[in-house]
Design an enzyme around this catalytic site. Sequence first.
Site, short mmCIF file in Angstrom:
data_model
loop_
_atom_site.label_atom_id
_atom_site.label_comp_id
_atom_site.label_asym_id
_atom_site.label_seq_id
_atom_site.Cartn_x
_atom_site.Cartn_y
_atom_site.Cartn_z
N GLY A 170 38.60 42.91 39.63
CA GLY A 170 39.66 43.78 39.13
C GLY A 170 39.54 45.24 39.49
O GLY A 170 40.09 46.09 38.78
N ARG B 119 49.29 23.34 38.98
CA ARG B 119 49.95 24.56 39.43
C ARG B 119 51.34 24.71 38.81
O ARG B 119 51.74 25.81 38.41
CB ARG B 119 50.05 24.59 40.96
CG ARG B 119 50.65 25.88 41.47
CD ARG B 119 50.39 26.12 42.92
NE ARG B 119 51.08 25.16 43.77
CZ ARG B 119 51.17 25.25 45.09
NH1 ARG B 119 50.58 26.25 45.71
NH2 ARG B 119 51.79 24.34 45.80
N HIS C 209 45.22 42.35 50.98
CA HIS C 209 44.27 41.49 51.69
C HIS C 209 43.34 42.39 52.52
O HIS C 209 43.81 43.33 53.16
CB HIS C 209 45.03 40.51 52.60
CG HIS C 209 44.12 39.58 53.32
ND1 HIS C 209 43.54 38.49 52.72
CD2 HIS C 209 43.66 39.60 54.60
CE1 HIS C 209 42.76 37.88 53.59
NE2 HIS C 209 42.82 38.52 54.75
N ASP D 39 48.58 34.57 52.94
CA ASP D 39 48.55 35.92 53.51
C ASP D 39 49.51 36.09 54.68
O ASP D 39 49.17 36.69 55.70
CB ASP D 39 47.11 36.28 53.96
CG ASP D 39 46.10 36.10 52.83
OD1 ASP D 39 46.41 36.48 51.70
OD2 ASP D 39 45.00 35.57 53.10
C1 GRF Z 1 40.02 42.65 47.44
O1 GRF Z 1 39.19 42.83 48.56
C2 GRF Z 1 41.38 42.20 47.85
O2 GRF Z 1 41.79 42.71 49.07
C3 GRF Z 1 41.21 40.70 47.95
O3 GRF Z 1 40.34 40.37 46.89
C4 GRF Z 1 39.55 41.50 46.57
C5 GRF Z 1 39.78 41.77 45.13
O4 GRF Z 1 38.92 42.78 44.64
N1 GRF Z 1 42.48 40.03 47.88
P1 GRF Z 1 39.14 43.37 43.19
O5 GRF Z 1 39.15 42.17 42.24
O6 GRF Z 1 40.44 44.09 43.18
O7 GRF Z 1 37.97 44.25 42.93
#
Ligand code: GRF
Length: 188
Positions: free
Chosen positions: A7, A59, A103, A139
Amino acid sequence: MLASGRGSNLQSLVQAFPAGSPLASVVLVVSDQPQALALQRAVEAAVPALHIPFPKGGRAQFEQSLQQVLLKQHIDLVLLAGFMRLLSAQFVAQWPHRILNIHPSLLPQFPGLHAQRQALAAGATVSGCTVHFVDAGMDTGPIVAQAQVPIWPGDTEESLAERILQQEHRLYPQAVRQVLAGLGTITP
Ligand code: GRF
């Protein structure tokens, strides 16, 4: 916001869009993982936090609950940040140009899991991060914004991930502002 893990992007977005800010506020955090640090961070920031179970093969059930909550809260934009589930085409179709994801690569390069490891394995000298609209693929939706990050000799997956993450925390709020500014004009 939907998050499954640490998070840190959630934190940066909650800081950028706090309760009562004129443009937008993060008003709800949902996680499929009851123990997610993201939920804890939301609680600490006084943002309502909700665990919605995602049972094996469930889901549709998850998405039905999520949809009810989003409508009840009059949500305009859904931000995925480390949300480790794919949303169905049916669910995504209910929110055209209303779901964003971040991403850690320059999409379309290195989609899916372990994007930083993929970049290192490919011998790339530049990677970065991408904010994109979400479709039913992994993605694959239209790109909103990207930031480049150099890859240095000797980088590890961890050092690269950390350098990209710093840019993620800057890029995601900027991309959200960009989308909100154009929201009235986006046609699905
Ligand atoms: C990030 O690197 C984001 O790009 C990817 O998952 C990671 C999440 O990190 N989708 P966080 O939970 O926001 O610290």
